[in-house]
Structure formats: C-alpha cells, structure tokens
Design an enzyme around this catalytic site. Structure first.
Site, short mmCIF file in Angstrom:
data_model
loop_
_atom_site.label_atom_id
_atom_site.label_comp_id
_atom_site.label_asym_id
_atom_site.label_seq_id
_atom_site.Cartn_x
_atom_site.Cartn_y
_atom_site.Cartn_z
N SER A 94 39.18 39.13 44.33
CA SER A 94 39.29 40.55 44.65
C SER A 94 38.07 41.07 45.39
CB SER A 94 39.54 41.36 43.38
OG SER A 94 38.55 41.10 42.40
N LYS A 95 36.97 40.30 45.39
CA LYS A 95 35.77 40.64 46.18
C LYS A 95 35.34 42.08 45.96
CE LYS A 95 36.62 37.11 49.75
NZ LYS A 95 37.92 36.57 49.31
N ARG A 96 35.29 42.51 44.71
CA ARG A 96 34.92 43.88 44.39
C ARG A 96 33.42 44.07 44.51
NH1 ARG A 96 40.11 44.74 45.16
NH2 ARG A 96 41.36 45.15 43.31
#
Lengths: 270, 270
Positions: A94-96
C-alpha cells in the site's frame, strides 16, 4: 511467530524466493468470471490456492482493490491465505506514508483491519511517519528504497554527500529504523547494479524485489547481485506474468506453471 | 470548471483560505453518537454543513476512514459536499504513490470512485508515478514537498547540489510536472522559513498548508511568508482543532466558531 521468523521459515522449508503479487484487474480475468459479483475474490483465491506451494509470500496490491471498491474481497482474501496457507506471510502493498498521528491509522488499516503480516511504506516523510509500523515488532515494514519504475531516479538518484538518495534511505533503514529487526527494503529487479550496492550497505536486511516478469527484470541477475550469504534474503515478486498467464479455463494451472518456473529460474541462479 | 478554477473562484467569492480537514476518530465524537452505526458519516456531515461558509476546501484524510472500514461513509460524505456545497472543492488526502500502472488505479480510486476534486501524492517514486494524476487536467494534484511533521527533514532536508531535497521537489513540480496547471504543493505551517523559500521557487503554485492548530503552526506567519501577490495561493488546513472543538452537543457550532476564527486570523494577517 513474527513476520520475519515466518519468512525465514518459509524460505527454508519451501525452498522458494517467489512472491506472488495479487493485482486483480477484472478486464483481464478469464471469461468464466464475467458477471460474477464475487469475481475479484474468487479469481485471487484460485491463484493463491494454485501457487501457494511455490510462494514464500503473497503480495496483494491495495490500489487494485480500492479502485473497484473491493475492500471486502481483500479482507476475505487475506483471511483465506491465513486459514488455508498459514505458513505463507502476506505483504500488503500500500506504500503508505503520513504524519505520525495519521500513520497510526494506516498501521491499524494494514495490521488490524486487513491482518497483513507486513506492509510497504514510503520514507519521504521521515522516520516518525514510519514509526507506528516499526513499533509493531511482530509485523514487517518494507520501506521503498530503489523502486522498479522508469522514473525511480527522479528523486532516488539525486546525490547527497557523494551518494544517491536511495543509498541514504537504505542506510537509515538498516542502521537506524531497524531496531526491532522487522524492516525490509524495496529494490527493483530492473536495477541490478543498485541491488548490489544496496546489499553492500545493509547486510542481511531482506529485499522485496518487484519488476521481474511484465516489467522486464531478470530474476537470475537479482539472485546473483542481491542474495544474502545463506542464499536467501530475497522476496522476488511477480504479479501480471503469473496472474494472467492464461485467459482460458486453465488460468490457475497456468499461474502455477509460471510460479514454479520462476522459482526454478531463481533456484538455478544460485 | 476545473479544480483550480473552482479553488480560485472560492477564494475570491468566500474570502477564506481555510480548509477543514475531516479526520474522524469515533473515540473523540460527542456522546450523542455513541452506538450510532452511521456515526462517521453523520458527524462529518454535521461538521461540513456547519463550517462550509468558512471553507475554501474540505480535506478528508482517508486513513481515518480506512482504519474503520468506512469507505462507504467517505463516498457518501464527498457526495454530500458536492450536492450541498457545490462551490467547495474536496481534496482527498491519501498521499498515494506507486509505479505508473498501479498509480492509474489510485487515480481511479480518488477521482472516479470517490469523485474527489484533488488528491495528495507522494513524489518519492518520481514523475511517472504521479503522471496518471497529472493527466486528469480537471483535477488537482497536491504533491508533498515539506511536510508538517517533526521528522520531515530526515529525507526532505538532505542537501543536493547545495539546496535541500524539498526545494528540488518544488522546482520539479512547478517547472516540469505542472504542464496542465493543476499542481499544488504541501508545505507545513510548522516551517515558516521553508514556506518562504518554496514560495520564492514556485511563483503562484498554490500550497496546501497543514499543521496549524493541533500541530502548533502559526496561521498568521503562514500568510505573511507564503501568500501570493493577490493575497491567496494558500489552502490552510486545520482538522482536530475544528472537529473536536467541543465534545458536547454544541460540537457543530463550536466547529463553526473555530473555522470562522481561523478565517479571521488569516484574513487579519494580510
């Protein structure tokens, strides 16, 4: 067992460094799923069941679910992996990244709502933005370092004190952020030299390596450039080449064939 | 009307630079929402309706909804703003960033599923990761530059060719990525000097400025350091100080009071 223990156990017991990426795109699904309201879950579940024996991890990419409003399918899919393939950890891609008080909600999203074993995270906001993930010592935190896309170098290659930014990120993660031993780094298969350079900086910190298959990275080169001393340290992810290996009714068998072939290519490179 | 036209029209017609951040945390809701299964939507809707006249934009932060599995509430909330307050654009604060083929799905999530007028984006993966957002010329793309959190400098202050990374990002966005004129930059209110420096680089590119209120930034200093020649160019966001101004039954009136007070503080600084 922590994520990192589970990953090492899986590497050792299953003899595979392959990660199966789960990027559902209904337009590419086999015709049998046309009109099926549960197609996203059902297709991904079939892929998971067909490829689990060749996988050291599964990596659902959340944008593919979010664009469809299919959060429920994602929840059920991860629960299915845990129930049916309990030795195979799930990395939620999700590369938050956000300020600390908000990052806490992203940690809740990934680890509590979705019950992911690990999550990908973007380092641009600095350590406090990743801390709520790092604090969950039983889960994994996979920090973007040198990504697989063509524009990766726009920021990541800018030179700071004589070396590119991505090497500073690698250094920070390995030597400052990894106090719980739960960090990994994303380094793209499309950049073999950078794989070697990052490995030289970070010791045995495992890499999540996207970019083989559809993006053109060479799995053999990844192994020779970036494996650790024990021959592991790599989670080499392929999504589209496995998921959409066949658009016919043999999609699951074709996916298994691709996953097995990737495993074998990787293992031959040792 | 494009997002950028709508924002300029709102600045001119409503005379406010205030953005109301929508960060629902049920534990902080007034007691009357206890046990209400629709509390997330209902609380945010009441805040929106009470503060709209003082707002140049609304900014829902998606992690707060995702942690609760409340995507449906977010969809309805944005639809409510469009229906009831059509002059007030919605900036979806999701700070997404991924390789181009995946970023396309994030653009679908933000602009089609949620019907947001603008979205925040993380630049670490480079231009191709932002391109699917940039290509939607009628929508806004708000790129992280100098964020408001204490650890912002970990990467953003690293010096490249004699100036910090965040200034390179500002330069790239203003001079390379902004060909449709739909870009903004995130610069935190907690860094007044950096606000001035970025303004000197980017001309009239608008800033989304988080960090006033709970994070301690000074709204007056933001205006004096970073307004554009016409006295606008700023979307100054406050979330917690407005949302949770009162935990009693007067929560909506209290939120309106806070939003109006912030508007007035900002306008007095001109």
């Amino acid at each position: 067992m922590s994520f990192m223990q589970a990953l090492h156990a899986r590497w050792n017991q299953a003899g595979t460094l392959v990660c199966v990426g789960l990027d559902p795109e209904p337009a590419k699904f086999p015709a049998r799923f046309a009109g099926d309201p549960d197609a996203v879950f059902a297709f991904c579940r079939d892929i998971v069941d067909a490829t689990a024996e060749f996988a050291c991890a599964f990596k659902p990419q959340i944008a593919h679910f979010a664009a469809l409003g299919a959060e429920g399918a994602l929840e059920r899919l991860i629960a299915h992996v845990h129930a049916e393939h309990p030795g195979v950890p799930v990395i939620l891609d999700s590369k938050r990244g956000d300020i600390g008080s908000t990052a806490q909600h992203y940690a809740t999203e990934a680890f509590d709502r979705y019950a992911a074993d690990a999550v990908t995270a973007n380092p641009y906001l600095g350590r406090d933005s990743v801390q709520p993930f790092l604090d969950r010592a039983d889960r994994g935190v996979v920090v973007l370092c040198r990504t697989s896309n063509p524009g990766a170098g726009d920021l990541q290659d800018l030179v700071v004190d004589g070396r590119p930014l991505y090497q500073h990120v690698a250094d920070k993660v390995a030597n400052e952020w990894n106090s719980h031993g739960n960090c990994m780094l994303v380094v793209g298969a499309t950049w073999p030299e950078q794989l070697r350079e990052v490995r030289a900086i970070v010791g045995d910190v495992p890499f999540l390596v996207p970019g083989v298959g559809a993006q053109g990275g060479d799995a053999g080169a990844v192994v020779t450039h970036a494996r650790t001393a024990d021959g592991s340290g790599l989670v080499i992810s392929s999504s589209r080449a496995i998921l959409y290996a066949s658009s016919g009714d043999d999609y699951a068998e074709a996916a298994a064939r691709e996953a097995r072939a990737l495993r074998d290519t990787i293992n031959r490179a040792h």
